[in-house]
Design a protein around this motif. Sequence first.
Motif, mmCIF file in Angstrom:
data_model
loop_
_atom_site.group_PDB
_atom_site.id
_atom_site.type_symbol
_atom_site.label_atom_id
_atom_site.label_comp_id
_atom_site.label_asym_id
_atom_site.label_seq_id
_atom_site.Cartn_x
_atom_site.Cartn_y
_atom_site.Cartn_z
ATOM 1 N N LEU A 10 0.840 -1.192 0.000
ATOM 2 C CA LEU A 10 0.000 0.000 0.000
ATOM 3 C C LEU A 10 0.877 1.244 0.000
ATOM 4 O O LEU A 10 2.047 1.195 0.400
ATOM 5 C CB LEU A 10 -0.913 -0.019 1.226
ATOM 6 C CG LEU A 10 -1.725 -1.316 1.378
ATOM 7 C CD1 LEU A 10 -2.520 -1.308 2.676
ATOM 8 C CD2 LEU A 10 -2.649 -1.510 0.188
ATOM 9 N N MET A 11 0.305 2.353 -0.445
ATOM 10 C CA MET A 11 1.113 3.566 -0.581
ATOM 11 C C MET A 11 1.661 4.042 0.758
ATOM 12 O O MET A 11 2.662 4.743 0.807
ATOM 13 C CB MET A 11 0.336 4.671 -1.275
ATOM 14 C CG MET A 11 0.121 4.352 -2.739
ATOM 15 S SD MET A 11 -0.571 5.725 -3.640
ATOM 16 C CE MET A 11 0.814 6.852 -3.740
ATOM 17 N N ALA A 52 -5.432 3.221 2.836
ATOM 18 C CA ALA A 52 -4.364 3.656 1.922
ATOM 19 C C ALA A 52 -4.438 2.837 0.631
ATOM 20 O O ALA A 52 -4.714 1.640 0.652
ATOM 21 C CB ALA A 52 -3.002 3.445 2.584
ATOM 22 N N LYS A 53 -4.164 3.502 -0.490
ATOM 23 C CA LYS A 53 -4.343 2.830 -1.790
ATOM 24 C C LYS A 53 -3.239 1.825 -2.073
ATOM 25 O O LYS A 53 -2.076 2.075 -1.747
ATOM 26 C CB LYS A 53 -4.335 3.885 -2.901
ATOM 27 C CG LYS A 53 -5.577 4.743 -2.902
ATOM 28 C CD LYS A 53 -5.591 5.588 -4.160
ATOM 29 C CE LYS A 53 -6.667 6.648 -4.115
ATOM 30 N NZ LYS A 53 -8.013 6.128 -4.036
ATOM 31 N N PRO A 54 -3.585 0.717 -2.739
ATOM 32 C CA PRO A 54 -2.536 -0.238 -3.113
ATOM 33 C C PRO A 54 -1.703 0.267 -4.290
ATOM 34 O O PRO A 54 -2.190 1.043 -5.116
ATOM 35 C CB PRO A 54 -3.307 -1.499 -3.518
ATOM 36 C CG PRO A 54 -4.745 -1.149 -3.524
ATOM 37 C CD PRO A 54 -4.930 0.261 -3.086
ATOM 38 N N ILE A 55 -0.485 -0.204 -4.362
ATOM 39 C CA ILE A 55 0.402 0.127 -5.484
ATOM 40 C C ILE A 55 0.336 -1.059 -6.441
ATOM 41 O O ILE A 55 0.534 -2.194 -6.023
ATOM 42 C CB ILE A 55 1.858 0.287 -4.992
ATOM 43 C CG1 ILE A 55 1.954 1.362 -3.906
ATOM 44 C CG2 ILE A 55 2.802 0.584 -6.149
ATOM 45 C CD1 ILE A 55 3.312 1.417 -3.210
ATOM 46 N N ARG A 56 0.079 -0.808 -7.699
ATOM 47 C CA ARG A 56 -0.020 -1.929 -8.644
ATOM 48 C C ARG A 56 1.368 -2.380 -9.117
ATOM 49 O O ARG A 56 1.670 -3.559 -9.156
ATOM 50 C CB ARG A 56 -0.900 -1.487 -9.826
ATOM 51 C CG ARG A 56 -1.137 -2.534 -10.866
ATOM 52 C CD ARG A 56 -2.052 -3.669 -10.380
ATOM 53 N NE ARG A 56 -2.038 -4.750 -11.337
ATOM 54 C CZ ARG A 56 -1.570 -5.969 -11.121
ATOM 55 N NH1 ARG A 56 -1.091 -6.294 -9.944
ATOM 56 N NH2 ARG A 56 -1.576 -6.877 -12.046
ATOM 57 N N THR A 93 8.329 -10.158 -7.948
ATOM 58 C CA THR A 93 7.624 -10.581 -6.732
ATOM 59 C C THR A 93 6.191 -10.075 -6.830
ATOM 60 O O THR A 93 5.962 -8.942 -7.262
ATOM 61 C CB THR A 93 8.292 -9.967 -5.482
ATOM 62 O OG1 THR A 93 9.637 -10.415 -5.397
ATOM 63 C CG2 THR A 93 7.570 -10.368 -4.200
ATOM 64 N N ASN A 94 5.243 -10.910 -6.435
ATOM 65 C CA ASN A 94 3.844 -10.493 -6.440
ATOM 66 C C ASN A 94 3.316 -10.612 -5.010
ATOM 67 O O ASN A 94 3.280 -11.697 -4.450
ATOM 68 C CB ASN A 94 3.066 -11.419 -7.394
ATOM 69 C CG ASN A 94 1.613 -11.024 -7.606
ATOM 70 O OD1 ASN A 94 0.841 -11.813 -8.104
ATOM 71 N ND2 ASN A 94 1.225 -9.819 -7.248
ATOM 72 N N ILE A 95 2.942 -9.480 -4.420
ATOM 73 C CA ILE A 95 2.383 -9.513 -3.062
ATOM 74 C C ILE A 95 0.869 -9.688 -3.170
ATOM 75 O O ILE A 95 0.210 -8.928 -3.889
ATOM 76 C CB ILE A 95 2.718 -8.227 -2.296
ATOM 77 C CG1 ILE A 95 4.237 -8.071 -2.252
ATOM 78 C CG2 ILE A 95 2.150 -8.264 -0.885
ATOM 79 C CD1 ILE A 95 4.701 -6.880 -1.498
ATOM 80 N N ARG A 96 0.340 -10.701 -2.492
ATOM 81 C CA ARG A 96 -1.076 -11.045 -2.635
ATOM 82 C C ARG A 96 -1.727 -11.219 -1.264
ATOM 83 O O ARG A 96 -1.046 -11.418 -0.264
ATOM 84 C CB ARG A 96 -1.217 -12.369 -3.409
ATOM 85 C CG ARG A 96 -0.556 -12.406 -4.775
ATOM 86 C CD ARG A 96 -1.406 -11.723 -5.823
ATOM 87 N NE ARG A 96 -2.643 -12.434 -6.080
ATOM 88 C CZ ARG A 96 -2.814 -13.334 -7.056
ATOM 89 N NH1 ARG A 96 -1.797 -13.639 -7.853
ATOM 90 N NH2 ARG A 96 -3.982 -13.917 -7.241
ATOM 91 N N ASN A 97 -3.042 -11.180 -1.264
ATOM 92 C CA ASN A 97 -3.805 -11.302 -0.018
ATOM 93 C C ASN A 97 -4.472 -12.685 0.066
ATOM 94 O O ASN A 97 -5.338 -13.004 -0.748
ATOM 95 C CB ASN A 97 -4.868 -10.194 0.015
ATOM 96 C CG ASN A 97 -5.574 -10.107 1.348
ATOM 97 O OD1 ASN A 97 -5.427 -10.998 2.189
ATOM 98 N ND2 ASN A 97 -6.333 -9.045 1.551
ATOM 99 N N THR A 111 0.277 -6.480 -5.713
ATOM 100 C CA THR A 111 1.341 -5.604 -6.226
ATOM 101 C C THR A 111 2.414 -6.420 -6.926
ATOM 102 O O THR A 111 2.854 -7.445 -6.405
ATOM 103 C CB THR A 111 2.012 -4.859 -5.049
ATOM 104 O OG1 THR A 111 1.031 -4.091 -4.380
ATOM 105 C CG2 THR A 111 3.138 -3.946 -5.525
ATOM 106 N N ILE A 112 2.853 -5.930 -8.086
ATOM 107 C CA ILE A 112 3.972 -6.570 -8.784
ATOM 108 C C ILE A 112 5.220 -5.715 -8.555
ATOM 109 O O ILE A 112 5.208 -4.507 -8.817
ATOM 110 C CB ILE A 112 3.731 -6.643 -10.304
ATOM 111 C CG1 ILE A 112 2.468 -7.429 -10.618
ATOM 112 C CG2 ILE A 112 4.955 -7.200 -11.018
ATOM 113 C CD1 ILE A 112 2.673 -8.899 -10.811
#
Length: 439
Positions: free
Chosen positions: A213-214, A223-227, A260-264, A273-274
């Motif tokens: 997140l930003m 807070a907005k996620p970063i793509r 890296t890909n961060i996932r929920n 996020t990539i």
Amino acid sequence: MGKIVVKFGGSSLSEAKQFQKVRAIVEMNPDRCYVVPSAPGKRFSEDEKVTDLLYKTFRAAQAGEDFRVVFSKIRERYMEIKSQLNLSVEIEKYLDEIEAEVEKGVTEDYIASRGEYLNGLLLADYLGYAFLDPKDMIFFADNGTFDSERTNTVMSAKLAQVPRAVIPGFYGSIRNGEIHTFSRGGSDISGAIVARACGADIYENWTDVNGFLMTDPRIVPGAKPIRHITYRELRELSYMGAAVLHEDSVFPVHRAGIPTNIRNTNEPENDGTIIMHGVTDEPNPYVITGVAGKKGFSIVSVEKAMMNSEVGFGRKVLQAIEELGLSFEHLPTGIDTMCVVVSTAQLTPVKEKLVKRIMDLTSPDTLTIHDNMSIIATVGRGMVHNPGTAARLFTALSRAHVNVRMIDQGSSELSILVGVDDNDLEAAIRGIYEEFVRE
Ligand code: ADP
Ligand code: ASP
Ligand code: MG
């Protein structure tokens, strides 16, 4: 077939129902071949992480107290997961063995590592994957630094023979096979090491938020996620406290060109996020990529008229820092002042000696030390192309009534650092976020 390494954090494996989500994610894509688990984390906000309980067990045993009181809480956590998932692995046998080891006297690292070890045994059983102990594949040199090349050679060879496996995070071995852990949050590093060793197409890091997140969602809810983010930006943010990913987990995958890909885990349909190697083609929707901050710094400020023309002045200040075994974080300088930012924890025991040594070496006009400082990093690959970013940043801080005690712009122009009082950290981050991420 491709290869994906998946790391699941503590909250993703905190209890049986989280294990079920994890299995569904792994089974959804057959490329997910190596799984790196953390120890069970918190199930609810007042809950305790197993790793914290393990450290408590060690301290109780050391103090000669009855460590079984704490250890029984750990035992219950694993037994409950086993019974709710109907697993057959003999986890009680392993728990008994660990308890007996603690009784005999074991190292802190050994006991801390058992959280991941036990969770790995449960997860391997549940997924029907092989279990590979990282003590035979992740190595540390005698001085405790991670031995990346030996690890990579040995691990690559092992993984080539085992197509699907669970490999516990957080630890490896040192010297004669003694267990050694990374620093806290280190399962992220283990996952990245496995990704490099097997030549993964992607390293998926599954956690409890929709990506990076930003800013810290505990400071700015929603807070907005970063793509997309580059590894360099990520490193700046995670070093400065964006604790979603361990800062050292960047190196193994960055070098190997693996994203890296961060996932929920709780929202697997979200793309997260990539984190990529180079600058992405995707335009950044905001001038900044993110903002993060960390408490616990001291600023040593040395002032002397005409300092700029005194040959060797800076060297002498740094010599004093070095002689006292301190490392410094930043070095903002002006014409007549030089500031050295150091960690307060490192500085405190040698503070008086440092003051004396700098005085002797440089005879400054004034020497002041500000403790309880926070450093905030506003990071963005887009900042360099946007004149006026710094002006907006400082306007936002003044609007938030935050007094700026230090400014440092990295020469890469990837980040602007400001030093503020610890009490102002949250207000400053909120102010910067609002300025740049307003709808
Ligand atoms: P895990 O146990 O999965 O490794 P962590 O607790 O280590 O998870 O990291 C995830 C947490 O990091 C989130 O729950 C969030 O509270 C915190 N966090 C701090 N800064 C950020 C950020 N910039 N983006 C996302 N999460 C953040
Ligand atoms: N379990 C370890 C910790 O709590 C490592 C990790 O979760 O990454 O620090
Ligand atoms: Mg973590």
